[in-house]
Design an enzyme around this catalytic site. Sequence first.
Site, PDB file in Angstrom:
ATOM      1  N   GLY A 193       0.777  -1.250   0.000  1.00  0.00           N
ATOM      2  CA  GLY A 193       0.000   0.000   0.000  1.00  0.00           C
ATOM      3  C   GLY A 193       0.801   1.289   0.000  1.00  0.00           C
ATOM      4  O   GLY A 193       0.371   2.289  -0.561  1.00  0.00           O
TER       5      GLY A 193
ATOM      6  N   GLU B 240       3.588   4.163   6.103  1.00  0.00           N
ATOM      7  CA  GLU B 240       2.415   3.334   5.828  1.00  0.00           C
ATOM      8  C   GLU B 240       1.353   4.161   5.100  1.00  0.00           C
ATOM      9  O   GLU B 240       1.302   5.390   5.267  1.00  0.00           O
ATOM     10  CB  GLU B 240       1.908   2.827   7.192  1.00  0.00           C
ATOM     11  CG  GLU B 240       0.672   1.999   7.190  1.00  0.00           C
ATOM     12  CD  GLU B 240       0.805   0.679   6.446  1.00  0.00           C
ATOM     13  OE1 GLU B 240       0.931   0.734   5.202  1.00  0.00           O
ATOM     14  OE2 GLU B 240       0.749  -0.379   7.068  1.00  0.00           O
TER      15      GLU B 240
ATOM     16  N   ASP C 210      -5.640   1.936  10.149  1.00  0.00           N
ATOM     17  CA  ASP C 210      -7.087   1.715  10.280  1.00  0.00           C
ATOM     18  C   ASP C 210      -7.337   1.133  11.675  1.00  0.00           C
ATOM     19  O   ASP C 210      -7.476   1.888  12.638  1.00  0.00           O
ATOM     20  CB  ASP C 210      -7.533   0.785   9.152  1.00  0.00           C
ATOM     21  CG  ASP C 210      -9.036   0.694   9.023  1.00  0.00           C
ATOM     22  OD1 ASP C 210      -9.752   1.353   9.794  1.00  0.00           O
ATOM     23  OD2 ASP C 210      -9.538  -0.061   8.159  1.00  0.00           O
ATOM     24  N   THR C 211      -7.351  -0.191  11.815  1.00  0.00           N
ATOM     25  CA  THR C 211      -7.457  -0.736  13.180  1.00  0.00           C
ATOM     26  C   THR C 211      -6.191  -0.415  13.980  1.00  0.00           C
ATOM     27  O   THR C 211      -6.214  -0.369  15.200  1.00  0.00           O
ATOM     28  CB  THR C 211      -7.636  -2.275  13.166  1.00  0.00           C
ATOM     29  OG1 THR C 211      -6.460  -2.870  12.608  1.00  0.00           O
ATOM     30  CG2 THR C 211      -8.867  -2.694  12.385  1.00  0.00           C
ATOM     31  N   GLY C 212      -5.087  -0.227  13.271  1.00  0.00           N
ATOM     32  CA  GLY C 212      -3.802   0.031  13.931  1.00  0.00           C
ATOM     33  C   GLY C 212      -3.043  -1.252  14.252  1.00  0.00           C
ATOM     34  O   GLY C 212      -1.907  -1.212  14.732  1.00  0.00           O
TER      35      GLY C 212
ATOM     36  N   LEU D 136       0.331  -1.671  12.244  1.00  0.00           N
ATOM     37  CA  LEU D 136       1.406  -0.786  12.703  1.00  0.00           C
ATOM     38  C   LEU D 136       1.882  -1.153  14.102  1.00  0.00           C
ATOM     39  O   LEU D 136       3.079  -1.075  14.388  1.00  0.00           O
ATOM     40  CB  LEU D 136       0.946   0.667  12.637  1.00  0.00           C
ATOM     41  CG  LEU D 136       0.992   1.223  11.215  1.00  0.00           C
ATOM     42  CD1 LEU D 136       0.254   2.544  11.117  1.00  0.00           C
ATOM     43  CD2 LEU D 136       2.443   1.385  10.752  1.00  0.00           C
TER      44      LEU D 136
ATOM     45  N   LYS E 147      -7.074   6.946  10.170  1.00  0.00           N
ATOM     46  CA  LYS E 147      -8.535   6.776  10.213  1.00  0.00           C
ATOM     47  C   LYS E 147      -8.903   6.117  11.550  1.00  0.00           C
ATOM     48  O   LYS E 147      -8.492   4.995  11.824  1.00  0.00           O
ATOM     49  CB  LYS E 147      -8.984   5.896   9.035  1.00  0.00           C
ATOM     50  CG  LYS E 147     -10.491   5.765   8.927  1.00  0.00           C
ATOM     51  CD  LYS E 147     -10.916   5.375   7.524  1.00  0.00           C
ATOM     52  CE  LYS E 147     -10.660   3.932   7.181  1.00  0.00           C
ATOM     53  NZ  LYS E 147     -11.714   2.993   7.576  1.00  0.00           N
TER      54      LYS E 147
ATOM     55  N   ASP F 288      -5.842  -0.466  -1.943  1.00  0.00           N
ATOM     56  CA  ASP F 288      -6.576  -1.347  -2.855  1.00  0.00           C
ATOM     57  C   ASP F 288      -7.851  -1.913  -2.258  1.00  0.00           C
ATOM     58  O   ASP F 288      -8.061  -1.879  -1.045  1.00  0.00           O
ATOM     59  CB  ASP F 288      -5.691  -2.535  -3.246  1.00  0.00           C
ATOM     60  CG  ASP F 288      -5.593  -3.570  -2.123  1.00  0.00           C
ATOM     61  OD1 ASP F 288      -5.344  -3.169  -0.965  1.00  0.00           O
ATOM     62  OD2 ASP F 288      -5.789  -4.771  -2.390  1.00  0.00           O
TER      63      ASP F 288
HETATM   64  C1  PRP Z   1      -3.608  -2.399   4.525  1.00  0.00           C
HETATM   65  C2  PRP Z   1      -2.804  -1.115   4.622  1.00  0.00           C
HETATM   66  C3  PRP Z   1      -2.122  -1.253   5.955  1.00  0.00           C
HETATM   67  C4  PRP Z   1      -3.123  -2.029   6.773  1.00  0.00           C
HETATM   68  C5  PRP Z   1      -3.860  -1.098   7.680  1.00  0.00           C
HETATM   69  O1  PRP Z   1      -2.764  -3.398   4.088  1.00  0.00           O
HETATM   70  O2  PRP Z   1      -1.885  -0.999   3.562  1.00  0.00           O
HETATM   71  O3  PRP Z   1      -0.913  -1.994   5.864  1.00  0.00           O
HETATM   72  O4  PRP Z   1      -4.024  -2.641   5.853  1.00  0.00           O
HETATM   73  O5  PRP Z   1      -4.860  -1.763   8.368  1.00  0.00           O
HETATM   74  P1  PRP Z   1      -4.915  -1.933   9.922  1.00  0.00           P
HETATM   75  O6  PRP Z   1      -4.575  -0.612  10.565  1.00  0.00           O
HETATM   76  O7  PRP Z   1      -6.363  -2.308  10.165  1.00  0.00           O
HETATM   77  O8  PRP Z   1      -3.984  -3.034  10.334  1.00  0.00           O
HETATM   78  P2  PRP Z   1      -3.261  -4.768   3.410  1.00  0.00           P
HETATM   79  O9  PRP Z   1      -3.270  -5.854   4.434  1.00  0.00           O
HETATM   80  O10 PRP Z   1      -4.557  -4.530   2.699  1.00  0.00           O
HETATM   81  O11 PRP Z   1      -2.085  -5.059   2.394  1.00  0.00           O
HETATM   82  P3  PRP Z   1      -1.563  -4.127   1.176  1.00  0.00           P
HETATM   83  O12 PRP Z   1      -0.710  -3.045   1.805  1.00  0.00           O
HETATM   84  O13 PRP Z   1      -0.777  -5.056   0.333  1.00  0.00           O
HETATM   85  O14 PRP Z   1      -2.768  -3.543   0.480  1.00  0.00           O
END
Ligand code: PRP
Length: 172
Positions: A41, A96, A100-102, A105, A128, A156
């Site tokens: 991402g 990053e 989102d949920t964090g 990270l 977010k 994506d």
């Molecule tokens: C997405 C995004 C972050 C993560 C955030 O990755 O790129 O890495 O989710 O979400 P969170 O805070 O809820 O953990 P994804 O797993 O979709 O992989 P990608 O980066 O290959 O799209």
Amino acid sequence: MPELIPVLSKKTIEEQIVGIARRISDDYQGCELVLVGVLKGAFIFLSDLVRHLTIPVKIDFIRAASYGSGMSSSGDLRLSADTEIDVKGKDVLIVEDIADTGLTLESLKKHITSLGAKTVKICALIDKQERRQTSVSIDYACCKVEKGFLVGYGLDYAENYRELPEVYHLKL
Ligand code: PRP
């Protein structure tokens, strides 16, 4: 038909990146900074961010994925490629696309700390809060977005929409 509702324009993204790059350049003056981009991402955000920095940095990537092809984080972090640069004793900034949920990270911060980094901070294009499940702090957040499933500018849905130059809310 899926609907794409504009959330962050090219201009907003660029302005926010310029501001964050200035702060990072000031804060890490004289440091040995390693930027770790989280694939996939963050690939566009990282490449725009580094071109606005005014300090030397090293760049590495880590491959983490927790969403699969769905719309919510599984909370189960999978690392399919680790960093190559030895971060021991170095200042690390995780770059990053979205917190989102964090959960991603939080796990990555623990992981990079365990590799012996001197400091580990986080820079995210989008902070977010809607579904946040951890208290992980986003040290450099470009844009705060309330809610919605976001795509574009690297983000994506089932591997689609990453190439869009702006960020949209995807309504299926
Ligand atoms: C997405 C995004 C972050 C993560 C955030 O990755 O790129 O890495 O989710 O979400 P969170 O805070 O809820 O953990 P994804 O797993 O979709 O992989 P990608 O980066 O290959 O799209």
